[in-house]
Design a protein around this motif. Sequence first.
Motif, PDB file in Angstrom:
ATOM      1  N   GLU A   1      22.379  48.768  42.960  1.00 32.25           N
ATOM      2  CA  GLU A   1      21.551  47.776  43.632  1.00 32.25           C
ATOM      3  C   GLU A   1      21.333  46.598  42.686  1.00 32.25           C
ATOM      4  OE1 GLU A   1      18.579  49.809  46.899  1.00 32.25           O
ATOM      5  OE2 GLU A   1      17.750  49.112  45.009  1.00 32.25           O
ATOM      6  N   ILE A   2      21.087  45.445  43.272  1.00 34.97           N
ATOM      7  CA  ILE A   2      20.821  44.229  42.508  1.00 34.97           C
ATOM      8  C   ILE A   2      19.326  43.945  42.610  1.00 34.97           C
ATOM      9  CG2 ILE A   2      21.504  41.828  42.165  1.00 34.97           C
ATOM     10  CD1 ILE A   2      23.813  43.967  42.068  1.00 34.97           C
ATOM     11  N   SER A   3      18.632  44.125  41.507  1.00 35.51           N
ATOM     12  CA  SER A   3      17.182  43.906  41.570  1.00 35.51           C
ATOM     13  C   SER A   3      16.713  43.227  40.285  1.00 35.51           C
ATOM     14  CB  SER A   3      16.445  45.227  41.816  1.00 35.51           C
ATOM     15  OG  SER A   3      16.822  46.225  40.891  1.00 35.51           O
ATOM     16  N   GLY A   4      15.963  43.946  39.432  1.00 32.66           N
ATOM     17  CA  GLY A   4      15.441  43.334  38.217  1.00 32.66           C
ATOM     18  C   GLY A   4      16.400  43.434  37.045  1.00 32.66           C
ATOM     19  N   PHE A   5      15.863  43.203  35.846  1.00 39.77           N
ATOM     20  CA  PHE A   5      16.668  43.291  34.631  1.00 39.77           C
ATOM     21  C   PHE A   5      17.265  44.685  34.461  1.00 39.77           C
ATOM     22  CE2 PHE A   5      13.783  39.858  32.653  1.00 39.77           C
ATOM     23  CZ  PHE A   5      14.676  38.849  32.968  1.00 39.77           C
ATOM     24  N   LEU A   6      18.424  44.748  33.856  1.00 42.83           N
ATOM     25  CA  LEU A   6      19.066  46.027  33.567  1.00 42.83           C
ATOM     26  C   LEU A   6      18.326  46.728  32.433  1.00 42.83           C
ATOM     27  CD1 LEU A   6      22.829  44.967  33.628  1.00 42.83           C
ATOM     28  CD2 LEU A   6      21.578  46.159  35.413  1.00 42.83           C
ATOM     29  N   HIS A   7      18.060  48.018  32.620  1.00 39.99           N
ATOM     30  CA  HIS A   7      17.432  48.786  31.542  1.00 39.99           C
ATOM     31  C   HIS A   7      18.439  49.778  30.961  1.00 39.99           C
ATOM     32  CE1 HIS A   7      17.109  52.009  34.438  1.00 39.99           C
ATOM     33  NE2 HIS A   7      16.126  51.455  35.118  1.00 39.99           N
ATOM     34  N   LEU A   8      17.978  50.605  30.038  1.00 37.67           N
ATOM     35  CA  LEU A   8      18.892  51.518  29.353  1.00 37.67           C
ATOM     36  C   LEU A   8      19.585  52.481  30.302  1.00 37.67           C
ATOM     37  CD1 LEU A   8      17.004  52.584  26.093  1.00 37.67           C
ATOM     38  CD2 LEU A   8      18.414  50.580  26.531  1.00 37.67           C
ATOM     39  N   GLY A   9      18.888  52.900  31.357  1.00 37.49           N
ATOM     40  CA  GLY A   9      19.478  53.849  32.297  1.00 37.49           C
ATOM     41  C   GLY A   9      20.683  53.273  33.011  1.00 37.49           C
ATOM     42  N   THR A  10      20.546  52.040  33.517  1.00 37.48           N
ATOM     43  CA  THR A  10      21.656  51.401  34.234  1.00 37.48           C
ATOM     44  C   THR A  10      22.672  50.806  33.255  1.00 37.48           C
ATOM     45  OG1 THR A  10      20.183  49.493  34.480  1.00 37.48           O
ATOM     46  CG2 THR A  10      20.493  50.883  36.409  1.00 37.48           C
ATOM     47  N   GLY A  11      22.169  50.106  32.247  1.00 37.09           N
ATOM     48  CA  GLY A  11      23.072  49.383  31.359  1.00 37.09           C
ATOM     49  C   GLY A  11      23.815  50.243  30.354  1.00 37.09           C
ATOM     50  N   LEU A  12      23.132  51.209  29.733  1.00 33.41           N
ATOM     51  CA  LEU A  12      23.767  52.008  28.688  1.00 33.41           C
ATOM     52  C   LEU A  12      24.169  53.402  29.150  1.00 33.41           C
ATOM     53  CD1 LEU A  12      21.792  51.116  25.418  1.00 33.41           C
ATOM     54  CD2 LEU A  12      23.883  50.105  26.326  1.00 33.41           C
ATOM     55  N   MET A  13      23.251  54.121  29.797  1.00 29.73           N
ATOM     56  CA  MET A  13      23.553  55.501  30.210  1.00 29.73           C
ATOM     57  C   MET A  13      24.766  55.528  31.143  1.00 29.73           C
ATOM     58  SD  MET A  13      22.148  58.429  29.450  1.00 29.73           S
ATOM     59  CE  MET A  13      22.681  60.081  29.857  1.00 29.73           C
TER      60      MET A  13
ATOM     61  N   GLU B   1      11.180  43.690  18.349  1.00 29.46           N
ATOM     62  CA  GLU B   1       9.724  43.831  18.375  1.00 29.46           C
ATOM     63  C   GLU B   1       9.256  44.498  19.673  1.00 29.46           C
ATOM     64  OE1 GLU B   1      11.074  40.935  15.580  1.00 29.46           O
ATOM     65  OE2 GLU B   1      11.333  40.927  17.773  1.00 29.46           O
ATOM     66  N   GLU B   2       9.867  44.127  20.791  1.00 26.65           N
ATOM     67  CA  GLU B   2       9.504  44.747  22.076  1.00 26.65           C
ATOM     68  C   GLU B   2       9.889  46.219  22.098  1.00 26.65           C
ATOM     69  OE1 GLU B   2       9.929  41.175  25.348  1.00 26.65           O
ATOM     70  OE2 GLU B   2      11.742  41.840  24.333  1.00 26.65           O
ATOM     71  N   ILE B   3      11.048  46.535  21.550  1.00 24.22           N
ATOM     72  CA  ILE B   3      11.492  47.932  21.500  1.00 24.22           C
ATOM     73  C   ILE B   3      10.506  48.767  20.691  1.00 24.22           C
ATOM     74  CG2 ILE B   3      13.275  49.484  20.599  1.00 24.22           C
ATOM     75  CD1 ILE B   3      15.307  47.222  21.225  1.00 24.22           C
ATOM     76  N   GLU B   4      10.148  48.273  19.530  1.00 28.69           N
ATOM     77  CA  GLU B   4       9.219  49.024  18.669  1.00 28.69           C
ATOM     78  C   GLU B   4       7.872  49.213  19.358  1.00 28.69           C
ATOM     79  OE1 GLU B   4       7.822  49.105  14.021  1.00 28.69           O
ATOM     80  OE2 GLU B   4       8.199  47.142  14.948  1.00 28.69           O
ATOM     81  N   LYS B   5       7.359  48.175  19.967  1.00 30.15           N
ATOM     82  CA  LYS B   5       6.054  48.239  20.636  1.00 30.15           C
ATOM     83  C   LYS B   5       6.056  49.278  21.765  1.00 30.15           C
ATOM     84  CE  LYS B   5       2.867  45.384  23.354  1.00 30.15           C
ATOM     85  NZ  LYS B   5       2.654  44.035  23.969  1.00 30.15           N
ATOM     86  N   LYS B   6       7.088  49.255  22.578  1.00 33.94           N
ATOM     87  CA  LYS B   6       7.154  50.178  23.717  1.00 33.94           C
ATOM     88  C   LYS B   6       7.330  51.630  23.270  1.00 33.94           C
ATOM     89  CE  LYS B   6       9.028  46.846  27.075  1.00 33.94           C
ATOM     90  NZ  LYS B   6      10.185  46.535  27.965  1.00 33.94           N
TER      91      LYS B   6
ATOM     92  N   LYS C   1       8.085  48.897  36.284  1.00 35.07           N
ATOM     93  CA  LYS C   1       7.073  49.292  35.299  1.00 35.07           C
ATOM     94  C   LYS C   1       7.653  48.991  33.911  1.00 35.07           C
ATOM     95  CE  LYS C   1       5.585  53.143  38.237  1.00 35.07           C
ATOM     96  NZ  LYS C   1       5.539  54.630  38.336  1.00 35.07           N
ATOM     97  N   PRO C   2       7.529  47.735  33.447  1.00 36.40           N
ATOM     98  CA  PRO C   2       8.207  47.318  32.208  1.00 36.40           C
ATOM     99  C   PRO C   2       7.898  48.194  30.995  1.00 36.40           C
ATOM    100  CG  PRO C   2       7.311  45.418  33.368  1.00 36.40           C
ATOM    101  CD  PRO C   2       6.797  46.629  34.086  1.00 36.40           C
ATOM    102  N   ASP C   3       6.681  48.735  30.906  1.00 38.00           N
ATOM    103  CA  ASP C   3       6.343  49.570  29.751  1.00 38.00           C
ATOM    104  C   ASP C   3       6.991  50.951  29.825  1.00 38.00           C
ATOM    105  OD1 ASP C   3       4.872  47.613  28.514  1.00 38.00           O
ATOM    106  OD2 ASP C   3       2.939  48.302  29.280  1.00 38.00           O
ATOM    107  N   SER C   4       7.568  51.292  30.986  1.00 37.00           N
ATOM    108  CA  SER C   4       8.215  52.605  31.136  1.00 37.00           C
ATOM    109  C   SER C   4       9.656  52.582  30.661  1.00 37.00           C
ATOM    110  CB  SER C   4       8.177  53.057  32.597  1.00 37.00           C
ATOM    111  OG  SER C   4       9.168  52.377  33.376  1.00 37.00           O
ATOM    112  N   CYS C   5      10.173  51.391  30.367  1.00 36.51           N
ATOM    113  CA  CYS C   5      11.604  51.289  30.064  1.00 36.51           C
ATOM    114  C   CYS C   5      11.881  50.265  28.967  1.00 36.51           C
ATOM    115  CB  CYS C   5      12.384  50.934  31.326  1.00 36.51           C
ATOM    116  SG  CYS C   5      12.010  49.296  31.977  1.00 36.51           S
ATOM    117  N   ILE C   6      13.083  50.346  28.450  1.00 38.68           N
ATOM    118  CA  ILE C   6      13.599  49.325  27.535  1.00 38.68           C
ATOM    119  C   ILE C   6      14.704  48.583  28.274  1.00 38.68           C
ATOM    120  CG2 ILE C   6      14.800  48.880  25.357  1.00 38.68           C
ATOM    121  CD1 ILE C   6      12.019  49.978  24.881  1.00 38.68           C
ATOM    122  N   PHE C   7      14.600  47.263  28.334  1.00 38.88           N
ATOM    123  CA  PHE C   7      15.649  46.463  28.956  1.00 38.88           C
ATOM    124  C   PHE C   7      16.761  46.208  27.944  1.00 38.88           C
ATOM    125  CE2 PHE C   7      11.790  45.218  31.387  1.00 38.88           C
ATOM    126  CZ  PHE C   7      12.181  45.733  32.607  1.00 38.88           C
TER     127      PHE C   7
END
Length: 370
Positions: free
Chosen positions: A37-49, A265-270, A253-259
């Motif tokens: 599906e085409i929706s928000g930013f790609l996260h680790l699940g879609t982009g890397l996994m 800095e964002e990766i470390e914070k999350k 839920k941006p805090d539930s994932c890494i884009f």
Amino acid sequence: MNKIDLITRNLEEVLTKNDLVNLVNNKERLVHYIGFEISGFLHLGTGLMSMLKVVDFQKAAIKCQIFLADWHSYINDKLTGDLKTIQKIAVGYYKEGFSVCLEALGGNSQKIDFILGSDLYHNNDKYWLTFIEISKNTTLSRVQRSIDIMGRKEKDIVDFAKLCYPLMQVADIFLLRANLVHAGLDQRKAHVIARDVALNLSYAPLLDKKKNKIKPIALHHHILLGLQQPPKYPITKEEIKEMPIDLKMSKSKPDSCIFIHDSPEEIEKKILKAFCPPNDVEYNPPLDWIYWLILPIKKEIKIKTSNGIKIYKEDKKNILIEDYKKGEIHPLDLKEALVRELISIIEPIFKHFNKGTAKKLKGELENIKK
């Protein structure tokens, strides 16, 4: 590593292994497909996994197709429900994102066929004949039970178009001639329908070299847990299986994932905020990410333990599980190791999306989301 092992490594499920062995042994041409599906930013699940397995398929000399599901996204009310906007983001940001992730993992984006749903459906009577034929071989109640593939629950009130979604997804498989159907485990119900109807189709059946009808083989990778605490905790294995929509990483839920283009800095914070209960190996997002994503990519990881720095390797990753269960690894030390390895994987992608055309494509999606 032989071809079967390469295709099946780091998967949760293969439907069925015997069917796959038969195709390989008979030297059938293997054609892969995964749809998004085409929706928000790609996260680790879609982009890397997902792309991690596509790299394996490329190494196994399999024709790989990434299906950009614009119609499905429109049906599921993504990106304000505007089809033209969805199509623009599909061939722009999404194609760029999958390409750079694939390259970062050692794949070749030039050898991927990117297919937009609209292009497959345009002036394609055979597609719609196949869609109707699949519908005639599937009950309404089964379709209703399958809408969780859209990230929705069976009890949700939905418009009728959403009931077309699972059967369109099944039709995609046959029109793309895909005998290897790849997705996260959350798409299982659609793939089981495809297998169940396969031998009853006449307009676009899957055929082997001898023109015999065959069933598509479903290859399901793991769904990475979201970083947040689950709605219910403690949680059993059975409850985890029953609540996949609530537990998985989510773009909403941006805090539930890494884009894929988060900054260091964002990766470390999350990650440092992530739910990571001591000794718990059943529901532990950082441990889940290391087990299913980091070790398959990096092959090993250094983690501080109560006995000093220890190197955990992919081929013996159950030792990591046992050590954490025994309390030999502190949650903070686990998180810090994850932060270090994720940054090393994602930083080239982060840099790519902060310059030139890629930055512009990311900005276009960002503006739509506002």
